[in-house]
Design a protein around this motif. Structure first.
Motif, PDB file in Angstrom:
ATOM      1  N   ALA A 102     -19.421 -13.028  15.169  1.00  0.00           N
ATOM      2  CA  ALA A 102     -18.016 -13.435  15.281  1.00  0.00           C
ATOM      3  C   ALA A 102     -17.742 -14.749  14.564  1.00  0.00           C
ATOM      4  CB  ALA A 102     -17.621 -13.550  16.753  1.00  0.00           C
ATOM      5  N   HIS A 103     -18.617 -15.715  14.735  1.00  0.00           N
ATOM      6  CA  HIS A 103     -18.466 -17.010  14.060  1.00  0.00           C
ATOM      7  C   HIS A 103     -19.813 -17.375  13.482  1.00  0.00           C
ATOM      8  CE1 HIS A 103     -14.973 -17.672  16.684  1.00  0.00           C
ATOM      9  NE2 HIS A 103     -15.767 -17.360  17.679  1.00  0.00           N
ATOM     10  N   ASN A 104     -19.786 -18.135  12.424  1.00  0.00           N
ATOM     11  CA  ASN A 104     -21.045 -18.633  11.867  1.00  0.00           C
ATOM     12  C   ASN A 104     -20.783 -20.002  11.254  1.00  0.00           C
ATOM     13  OD1 ASN A 104     -23.675 -18.796  10.996  1.00  0.00           O
ATOM     14  ND2 ASN A 104     -23.395 -17.450   9.221  1.00  0.00           N
ATOM     15  N   TYR A 105     -21.602 -20.986  11.636  1.00  0.00           N
ATOM     16  CA  TYR A 105     -21.441 -22.346  11.147  1.00  0.00           C
ATOM     17  C   TYR A 105     -22.738 -22.862  10.548  1.00  0.00           C
ATOM     18  CZ  TYR A 105     -17.115 -22.764  13.839  1.00  0.00           C
ATOM     19  OH  TYR A 105     -15.848 -22.592  14.340  1.00  0.00           O
ATOM     20  N   GLU A 106     -22.596 -23.609   9.470  1.00  0.00           N
ATOM     21  CA  GLU A 106     -23.723 -24.381   8.953  1.00  0.00           C
ATOM     22  C   GLU A 106     -23.775 -25.699   9.722  1.00  0.00           C
ATOM     23  OE1 GLU A 106     -25.112 -25.635   4.530  1.00  0.00           O
ATOM     24  OE2 GLU A 106     -23.131 -26.333   5.105  1.00  0.00           O
ATOM     25  N   ARG A 107     -24.959 -26.063  10.205  1.00  0.00           N
ATOM     26  CA  ARG A 107     -25.127 -27.342  10.907  1.00  0.00           C
ATOM     27  C   ARG A 107     -26.396 -28.017  10.400  1.00  0.00           C
ATOM     28  NH1 ARG A 107     -21.510 -27.783  14.955  1.00  0.00           N
ATOM     29  NH2 ARG A 107     -20.612 -25.877  15.773  1.00  0.00           N
ATOM     30  N   HIS A 122      -7.783 -25.716  15.114  1.00  0.00           N
ATOM     31  CA  HIS A 122      -8.266 -27.101  15.106  1.00  0.00           C
ATOM     32  C   HIS A 122      -8.140 -27.756  13.726  1.00  0.00           C
ATOM     33  CE1 HIS A 122     -11.017 -26.652  18.893  1.00  0.00           C
ATOM     34  NE2 HIS A 122      -9.754 -26.387  19.115  1.00  0.00           N
ATOM     35  N   ASN A 142     -16.414 -31.282  13.900  1.00  0.00           N
ATOM     36  CA  ASN A 142     -16.864 -30.873  15.224  1.00  0.00           C
ATOM     37  C   ASN A 142     -18.351 -31.123  15.333  1.00  0.00           C
ATOM     38  OD1 ASN A 142     -18.571 -28.282  15.320  1.00  0.00           O
ATOM     39  ND2 ASN A 142     -16.942 -27.739  13.871  1.00  0.00           N
ATOM     40  N   LEU A 187     -25.251 -31.934  16.386  1.00  0.00           N
ATOM     41  CA  LEU A 187     -25.259 -31.130  15.168  1.00  0.00           C
ATOM     42  C   LEU A 187     -23.823 -30.969  14.699  1.00  0.00           C
ATOM     43  CD1 LEU A 187     -27.952 -30.426  16.698  1.00  0.00           C
ATOM     44  CD2 LEU A 187     -27.820 -28.192  15.599  1.00  0.00           C
ATOM     45  N   PRO A 188     -23.382 -31.823  13.739  1.00  0.00           N
ATOM     46  CA  PRO A 188     -22.040 -31.618  13.215  1.00  0.00           C
ATOM     47  C   PRO A 188     -22.011 -30.342  12.392  1.00  0.00           C
ATOM     48  CG  PRO A 188     -22.955 -33.750  12.524  1.00  0.00           C
ATOM     49  CD  PRO A 188     -24.075 -32.928  13.065  1.00  0.00           C
ATOM     50  N   SER A 189     -20.867 -29.693  12.396  1.00  0.00           N
ATOM     51  CA  SER A 189     -20.716 -28.526  11.536  1.00  0.00           C
ATOM     52  C   SER A 189     -20.419 -29.017  10.139  1.00  0.00           C
ATOM     53  CB  SER A 189     -19.571 -27.660  12.047  1.00  0.00           C
ATOM     54  OG  SER A 189     -19.128 -26.827  11.016  1.00  0.00           O
ATOM     55  N   THR A 190     -21.187 -28.530   9.170  1.00  0.00           N
ATOM     56  CA  THR A 190     -20.955 -28.955   7.792  1.00  0.00           C
ATOM     57  C   THR A 190     -20.140 -27.924   7.020  1.00  0.00           C
ATOM     58  OG1 THR A 190     -23.233 -28.210   7.497  1.00  0.00           O
ATOM     59  CG2 THR A 190     -22.860 -30.557   7.502  1.00  0.00           C
ATOM     60  N   ARG A 191     -20.021 -26.713   7.576  1.00  0.00           N
ATOM     61  CA  ARG A 191     -19.260 -25.671   6.886  1.00  0.00           C
ATOM     62  C   ARG A 191     -19.030 -24.508   7.839  1.00  0.00           C
ATOM     63  NH1 ARG A 191     -21.325 -22.272   1.985  1.00  0.00           N
ATOM     64  NH2 ARG A 191     -23.292 -23.285   2.501  1.00  0.00           N
ATOM     65  N   ILE A 192     -17.841 -23.920   7.783  1.00  0.00           N
ATOM     66  CA  ILE A 192     -17.593 -22.664   8.495  1.00  0.00           C
ATOM     67  C   ILE A 192     -17.990 -21.542   7.551  1.00  0.00           C
ATOM     68  CG2 ILE A 192     -15.870 -21.145   9.532  1.00  0.00           C
ATOM     69  CD1 ILE A 192     -14.177 -23.516  10.160  1.00  0.00           C
ATOM     70  N   LEU A 193     -18.937 -20.720   7.984  1.00  0.00           N
ATOM     71  CA  LEU A 193     -19.395 -19.619   7.125  1.00  0.00           C
ATOM     72  C   LEU A 193     -18.652 -18.338   7.441  1.00  0.00           C
ATOM     73  CD1 LEU A 193     -23.184 -20.446   7.484  1.00  0.00           C
ATOM     74  CD2 LEU A 193     -21.742 -20.966   5.518  1.00  0.00           C
ATOM     75  N   LYS A 194     -18.199 -18.224   8.682  1.00  0.00           N
ATOM     76  CA  LYS A 194     -17.474 -17.016   9.099  1.00  0.00           C
ATOM     77  C   LYS A 194     -16.703 -17.339  10.361  1.00  0.00           C
ATOM     78  CE  LYS A 194     -18.080 -12.119  10.234  1.00  0.00           C
ATOM     79  NZ  LYS A 194     -19.038 -10.994  10.354  1.00  0.00           N
ATOM     80  N   LYS A 195     -15.485 -16.876  10.451  1.00  0.00           N
ATOM     81  CA  LYS A 195     -14.747 -17.048  11.699  1.00  0.00           C
ATOM     82  C   LYS A 195     -13.789 -15.890  11.872  1.00  0.00           C
ATOM     83  CE  LYS A 195     -12.617 -20.209  14.775  1.00  0.00           C
ATOM     84  NZ  LYS A 195     -12.630 -21.590  15.235  1.00  0.00           N
ATOM     85  N   THR A 196     -14.089 -15.044  12.821  1.00  0.00           N
ATOM     86  CA  THR A 196     -13.173 -13.967  13.154  1.00  0.00           C
ATOM     87  C   THR A 196     -12.927 -14.052  14.646  1.00  0.00           C
ATOM     88  OG1 THR A 196     -15.044 -12.492  13.465  1.00  0.00           O
ATOM     89  CG2 THR A 196     -13.950 -12.389  11.343  1.00  0.00           C
ATOM     90  N   MET A 226     -21.740 -30.281  17.852  1.00  0.00           N
ATOM     91  CA  MET A 226     -22.364 -29.658  19.017  1.00  0.00           C
ATOM     92  C   MET A 226     -23.345 -30.698  19.557  1.00  0.00           C
ATOM     93  SD  MET A 226     -24.293 -25.977  19.209  1.00  0.00           S
ATOM     94  CE  MET A 226     -25.848 -26.496  18.506  1.00  0.00           C
ATOM     95  N   LEU A 266      -8.235 -31.675  13.129  1.00  0.00           N
ATOM     96  CA  LEU A 266      -9.524 -31.849  13.820  1.00  0.00           C
ATOM     97  C   LEU A 266     -10.612 -31.171  12.996  1.00  0.00           C
ATOM     98  CD1 LEU A 266      -8.118 -31.120  17.360  1.00  0.00           C
ATOM     99  CD2 LEU A 266      -8.976 -33.311  16.558  1.00  0.00           C
TER     100      LEU A 266
END
Lengths: 159, 151
Positions: free
Chosen positions: B96-101, A61, A69, A144-153, A71, A66
């Motif tokens: 698996a995923h982690n996001y700050e919101r 994305h 995002n 709830l917009p995402s302000t940062r990706i902390l982890k993505k696997t 939620m 994009l």
């Protein structure tokens, strides 16, 4: 129908991607010591059973621009949530739509719908479109917009 | 070709987010349908994967139908502990995923485990490691999972 051991071996071999060659299923089959026709028949069955959701391009994305995002979350009556969830999930810009339990008092929402966009305005517009669809059935909502990706696997299964 | 998808790349991405044919020469079938050449389709997809515009090209699996489990969870992390808690979750393989919101629940993550029982164990491991209560939001029903995006 649960996948058998050969199915799991096949999925473990292709979950990171199909070989990008003219005959990808034959290439996978050769790697696993199977027949190309068997590999294709197994993938057809796994697709039909839902173990494989789909086969194709999995876009990043962010790389498509994009970068936003949201939620979006909605509190609707339990008696209405399935009807509204089906309608929200059918919107072409909603990428995921789920019913989930509330966590009162902090979290009154039972319907979750994910939206993506190139700009903050774009996800606001999508939220507004969902709000129009839900209408008076909405008792409370938030995004709830995402302000940062902390982890993505990626999700991975074992062989 | 560059790291930015051109019009034809976008057409391919939009056409190929599902329904890749299960036939001996699937790229040829796609190429025919789009009026392209088989090797060009393969080359473009390989390039899009290589530069990261596509995460991958192949089957997307449903972990739950394969015996595994996933659960959306959230934490209300005090601002001064946010980075430390993010680092703890980064090291837990079940996350698996982690996001700050932006919300009182400011950290949202997905637990993915090989069995349904593993979810509760993983949630408790997060609680033990962070001292925070994990809000669990298991999906009760899925209405649609398109995961399609317009390229």
């Amino acid at each position: 129908m649960m996948p058998d051991d050969t199915d799991r071996r096949l999925l473990a071999a292709v979950q990171a991607g199909l070989p990008l060659v003219r005959e990808p299923y034959r290439a996978v089959a050769e790697r696993l010591g199977l027949d190309a026709a068997d590999v294709m028949a197994r993938l057809e069955r796994l697709l039909a059973s839902g173990a494989v959701r789909r086969i194709g391009a999995v876009p990043n994305h962010y790389r498509l621009g994009l970068i936003h995002n949201g939620m979006t979350v909605w509190d609707v009556a339990d008696a209405e949530v399935d009807r509204l969830g089906a309608a929200v999930g059918a919107l072409d810009f909603v990428t995921h739509c789920y019913r989930r339990p509330r966590a009162l008092p902090l979290w009154p929402y039972n319907l979750f719908a994910m939206v993506h966009g190139r700009t903050a305005d774009e996800i606001d517009d999508k939220r507004a479109a969902i709000a129009r669809l839900i209408g008076d059935a909405c008792r409370a909502s938030d995004m709830l917009p995402s302000t940062r990706i902390l982890k993505k696997t990626g999700l991975r299964i074992g062989a | 070709m560059t790291a930015t998808p051109d019009a034809l790349d976008r057409r391919l991405i939009n056409a190929l987010q599902g329904g890749f044919p299960i036939v001996p020469r699937p790229f040829a079938a796609v190429a025919d349908a789009l009026g392209l050449d088989e090797d060009e389709v393969i080359g473009r997809i390989a390039h899009l994967v290589e530069v990261g515009i596509l995460s991958r090209f192949g089957p997307m699996l449903d972990a739950e139908r394969l015996g595994g489990a996933v659960c959306l969870c959230a934490l209300a992390v005090p601002a001064e502990r946010f980075e430390a808690v993010a680092a703890i979750l980064a090291d837990l393989p079940a996350v698996a995923h982690n996001y700050e919101r932006r919300h009182a629940l400011n950290m949202w993550f997905v637990l993915a485990t090989e069995t349904p029982a593993g979810i509760e164990a993983a949630a408790r491991a997060v609680e033990a490691a962070t001292g925070l209560t994990v809000a669990r939001f298991p999906k009760e029903r899925e209405y649609f999972i398109g995961m399609r995006v317009e390229a």
